[in-house]
Design an enzyme around this catalytic site. Structure first.
Site, PDB file in Angstrom:
ATOM      1  N   GLU A 163      46.162  25.652 -19.977  1.00  0.00           N
ATOM      2  CA  GLU A 163      45.044  26.581 -19.645  1.00  0.00           C
ATOM      3  C   GLU A 163      45.497  27.955 -19.527  1.00  0.00           C
ATOM      4  O   GLU A 163      44.641  28.911 -19.333  1.00  0.00           O
ATOM      5  CB  GLU A 163      44.142  26.065 -18.304  1.00  0.00           C
ATOM      6  CG  GLU A 163      44.904  26.671 -17.014  1.00  0.00           C
ATOM      7  CD  GLU A 163      46.232  25.518 -16.545  1.00  0.00           C
ATOM      8  OE1 GLU A 163      46.424  24.836 -17.556  1.00  0.00           O
ATOM      9  OE2 GLU A 163      46.509  25.479 -15.515  1.00  0.00           O
ATOM     10  N   HIS A 221      50.841  24.256 -18.257  1.00  0.00           N
ATOM     11  CA  HIS A 221      49.743  24.987 -18.025  1.00  0.00           C
ATOM     12  C   HIS A 221      48.912  24.989 -19.597  1.00  0.00           C
ATOM     13  O   HIS A 221      48.917  26.261 -19.952  1.00  0.00           O
ATOM     14  CB  HIS A 221      49.536  26.008 -17.323  1.00  0.00           C
ATOM     15  CG  HIS A 221      50.053  25.705 -15.998  1.00  0.00           C
ATOM     16  ND1 HIS A 221      49.355  25.195 -15.076  1.00  0.00           N
ATOM     17  CD2 HIS A 221      51.153  25.834 -15.101  1.00  0.00           C
ATOM     18  CE1 HIS A 221      49.903  25.140 -13.795  1.00  0.00           C
ATOM     19  NE2 HIS A 221      51.128  25.373 -13.861  1.00  0.00           N
ATOM     20  N   GLY A 229      47.919  24.292  -9.133  1.00  0.00           N
ATOM     21  CA  GLY A 229      47.777  24.934  -7.745  1.00  0.00           C
ATOM     22  C   GLY A 229      48.912  24.465  -7.147  1.00  0.00           C
ATOM     23  O   GLY A 229      49.889  24.117  -7.413  1.00  0.00           O
ATOM     24  N   GLU A 230      48.631  24.223  -5.699  1.00  0.00           N
ATOM     25  CA  GLU A 230      49.785  23.717  -4.931  1.00  0.00           C
ATOM     26  C   GLU A 230      49.393  22.263  -4.497  1.00  0.00           C
ATOM     27  O   GLU A 230      48.497  21.923  -3.797  1.00  0.00           O
ATOM     28  CB  GLU A 230      49.893  24.580  -3.642  1.00  0.00           C
ATOM     29  CG  GLU A 230      50.966  24.398  -2.779  1.00  0.00           C
ATOM     30  CD  GLU A 230      52.164  24.108  -3.479  1.00  0.00           C
ATOM     31  OE1 GLU A 230      52.629  24.875  -4.162  1.00  0.00           O
ATOM     32  OE2 GLU A 230      52.847  23.021  -3.315  1.00  0.00           O
ATOM     33  N   SER A 231      50.217  21.435  -5.246  1.00  0.00           N
ATOM     34  CA  SER A 231      50.045  19.917  -4.932  1.00  0.00           C
ATOM     35  C   SER A 231      49.796  19.712  -3.490  1.00  0.00           C
ATOM     36  O   SER A 231      49.204  18.590  -3.123  1.00  0.00           O
ATOM     37  CB  SER A 231      50.904  18.938  -5.754  1.00  0.00           C
ATOM     38  OG  SER A 231      52.157  19.289  -5.082  1.00  0.00           O
ATOM     39  N   CYS A 275      50.205  19.914 -14.205  1.00  0.00           N
ATOM     40  CA  CYS A 275      51.005  20.363 -13.013  1.00  0.00           C
ATOM     41  C   CYS A 275      50.853  19.880 -11.808  1.00  0.00           C
ATOM     42  O   CYS A 275      51.229  18.665 -11.284  1.00  0.00           O
ATOM     43  CB  CYS A 275      50.927  21.933 -12.895  1.00  0.00           C
ATOM     44  SG  CYS A 275      52.466  22.659 -12.199  1.00  0.00           S
ATOM     45  N   ARG A 296      58.852  16.991  -8.006  1.00  0.00           N
ATOM     46  CA  ARG A 296      58.103  18.114  -7.958  1.00  0.00           C
ATOM     47  C   ARG A 296      59.346  19.094  -8.139  1.00  0.00           C
ATOM     48  O   ARG A 296      60.378  19.191  -8.031  1.00  0.00           O
ATOM     49  CB  ARG A 296      57.677  18.384  -6.430  1.00  0.00           C
ATOM     50  CG  ARG A 296      56.476  17.806  -6.178  1.00  0.00           C
ATOM     51  CD  ARG A 296      55.880  18.030  -4.778  1.00  0.00           C
ATOM     52  NE  ARG A 296      55.413  19.349  -4.424  1.00  0.00           N
ATOM     53  CZ  ARG A 296      55.509  19.833  -3.266  1.00  0.00           C
ATOM     54  NH1 ARG A 296      55.941  19.429  -2.285  1.00  0.00           N
ATOM     55  NH2 ARG A 296      55.068  21.159  -3.295  1.00  0.00           N
TER      56      ARG A 296
END
Lengths: 295, 205
Positions: free
Chosen positions: B174, B172, B50-52, B79, B108
């Site tokens: 997933e 990822h 997602g967005e860290s 991630c 990042r």
């Protein structure tokens, strides 16, 4: 190691990472920093927020690449930008600039009243608006990896976004319940590829990430759209058109996470100052509605 | 038959639904975690992509920081999750949350913007065949101690690693269509849950 870039999987992948998040319209690097600080998962860089476009009129186009670049330099989260419907050269410019996502948007003045961009040829992912299942699956057929409701941008009135999500859900539900031999005629009536309709029928939802957009102005609006099955929300004028953008932005982020928890929603809805004023849709002349652009 | 381990997926923002799906297919009970009090019941936890910055801020606002520093069951960050579990973050916000659960200095957006996102077959030292890895605005890391077991590298930096029961991957799994890493994580959580229940005198179903 051979790296494959720009594939459908890589484009859809970014859309999947945005889920559960809030994407905020910003017109300056300072606003972009406020959005990031509030917890936005991405920002949409555009020169005028939709409520200003609505007020000022004229032709609305892709933003100046220099302005978009300044926003890309100001934040570490993904940056999106808008192109006019059908304006594939604006899209090539934004792809070359390196934006993370393109919105082929009815908020700008369409460049083509007949055709959309063939988005599958691009390496950058695209999001497009829809009012119903037909529009949504046609955009997916053209290569959009993310769909959002159109709503009625710049009004601060969520009623059209609700209408569009309800319509989408009802049409998918209809496909789900219908015997298989009726599907082809339904695809014909909707004007969509049968394979995409079958995917939506099987999954009970669009085959791509689906966000709400258009008129979201409060934490409760964001939570309502999540409850209607959206994966996340765009907030345009609702944040920087309000009296306290930083608090409101943060509250909408929290409400999008805790959309099903009314106690949390009480907390994040408190003391946010004045929301944007908002417009009654019926007070807008028919030719000024933007949701009819791009079918 | 052994009871299914209960594995939480942090569901504040990001691709949590994909992990839940893979966990179920790998034989676990998956639960969405939005409050810190839910951590008690878990045999393991995944911090998803997602967005860290977004997830880090929400973790702080909703009181997850200390419970996650103390969480003693297997935990896996993919991630954004890898960024959150690391000791140091480069290219982040000045106050960005680093839970210091693994001795890594993570960078990042190590490859650049979305235009440089990619897929590639990736060899992991704990898998017989490469995994079709999906890197989306992905981080990479360098180890800060020899407690880190590096499982895979890309461009000379860490793309997957383990330290005790903390796992990280910058790609990822997933999204890969490959269940092997999820099965392996579920097995780790299951042995932990059975040991725990045995010590507590509980009977396996």
């Amino acid at each position: 190691m051979s790296k494959e870039k720009g594939s459908l999987q890589v484009k859809s992948g970014l859309a999947q990472m945005l889920k559960g998040g809030v994407i905020m319209d910003v017109s300056t690097p300072e606003q972009a920093v406020i959005a990031q600080e509030a917890g936005a998962c991405a920002v949409m860089a555009l020169e005028r927020i939709p409520s200003e476009i609505r007020k000022e009129g004229g032709v609305s186009r892709m933003s100046d690449p220099a302005m978009i670049q300044r926003i890309m330099d100001a934040v570490t989260i993904p940056v999106m930008a808008k192109v006019r419907i059908g304006h594939f050269v604006e899209a090539e410019i934004l792809q070359a600039l390196g934006v993370d996502f393109i919105d082929e948007s009815e908020v700008l003045t369409p460049a083509d009243e007949e055709f959309h961009i063939e988005k599958s040829h691009f390496k950058v992912p695209f999001v497009c608006g829809c009012r119903n299942l037909g529009e949504a699956l046609r955009r997916v057929g053209e290569g959009a990896v993310m769909i959002r409701s159109k709503g009625e941008a710049g009004t601060g009135n969520v009623v059209e976004a609700v209408r569009h999500m309800r319509t989408l859900n009802a049409e998918i539900r209809r496909a789900k319940l219908m015997p298989e031999e009726e599907l082809m005629s339904y695809a014909r009536d909707l004007g969509v590829p049968i394979d995409l309709l079958k995917q939506a029928r099987k999954a009970g939802r669009l085959p791509v990430v689906t966000f709400a957009a258009g008129g979201i102005a409060t934490p409760a609006d964001a939570a309502l759209m999540m409850r209607l099955g959206c994966d996340g929300v765009f907030v345009g004028s609702g944040i920087f058109g309000s009296s306290d953008p930083a608090s409101r932005a943060r509250a909408i982020v929290e409400a999008t996470t805790h959309f099903a928890d009314p106690k949390q929603l009480v907390q994040c809805s408190r003391g946010l100052g004045e929301p944007m004023r908002g417009l009654d849709i019926a007070s807008i002349p028919q030719h000024e509605l933007v949701q009819g652009r791009g079918r | 038959m052994a009871a299914k381990p209960v594995i939480g997926v942090l569901a504040l923002q990001g691709a949590f639904a994909e992990h839940e799906d893979y966990l179920r297919r790998a034989g676990a009970l998956a639960v969405e975690v939005r409050r810190p009090d839910q951590l008690e019941e878990l045999d393991g936890l995944i911090l998803p992509g997602g967005e860290s910055t977004t997830i880090g801020k929400l973790l702080r606002r909703f009181g997850f920081e200390e419970p996650l520093r103390r969480f003693d069951r297997p935990i896996w960050g993919t991630c954004a999750g890898m960024i959150l579990l690391s000791r140091e973050i480069r290219g982040g916000l000045p106050d960005q949350l680093a839970l210091d659960r693994i001795d890594l200095r993570v960078t990042r957006n190590a490859f650049g913007r979305q235009a440089d996102s990619f897929t590639a077959p990736l060899e992991l030292s704990n898998l017989a065949e490469p995994i079709p890895a999906v890197f989306i605005r992905a981080p990479l890391a360098e180890p800060l101690s020899d407690r880190v077991e590096v499982l895979a590298e890309v461009d000379g930096q860490v793309a997957a690693a383990r330290q005790a029961n903390v796992w990280v991957s910058s790609f990822h799994p997933e999204l890969s269509g490959d269940l092997r890493l999820h099965k392996s994580f579920v097995a780790t959580c299951r042995s932990r849950s059975q040991g725990h229940k045995f010590q507590a005198g509980g009977q396996q179903a």
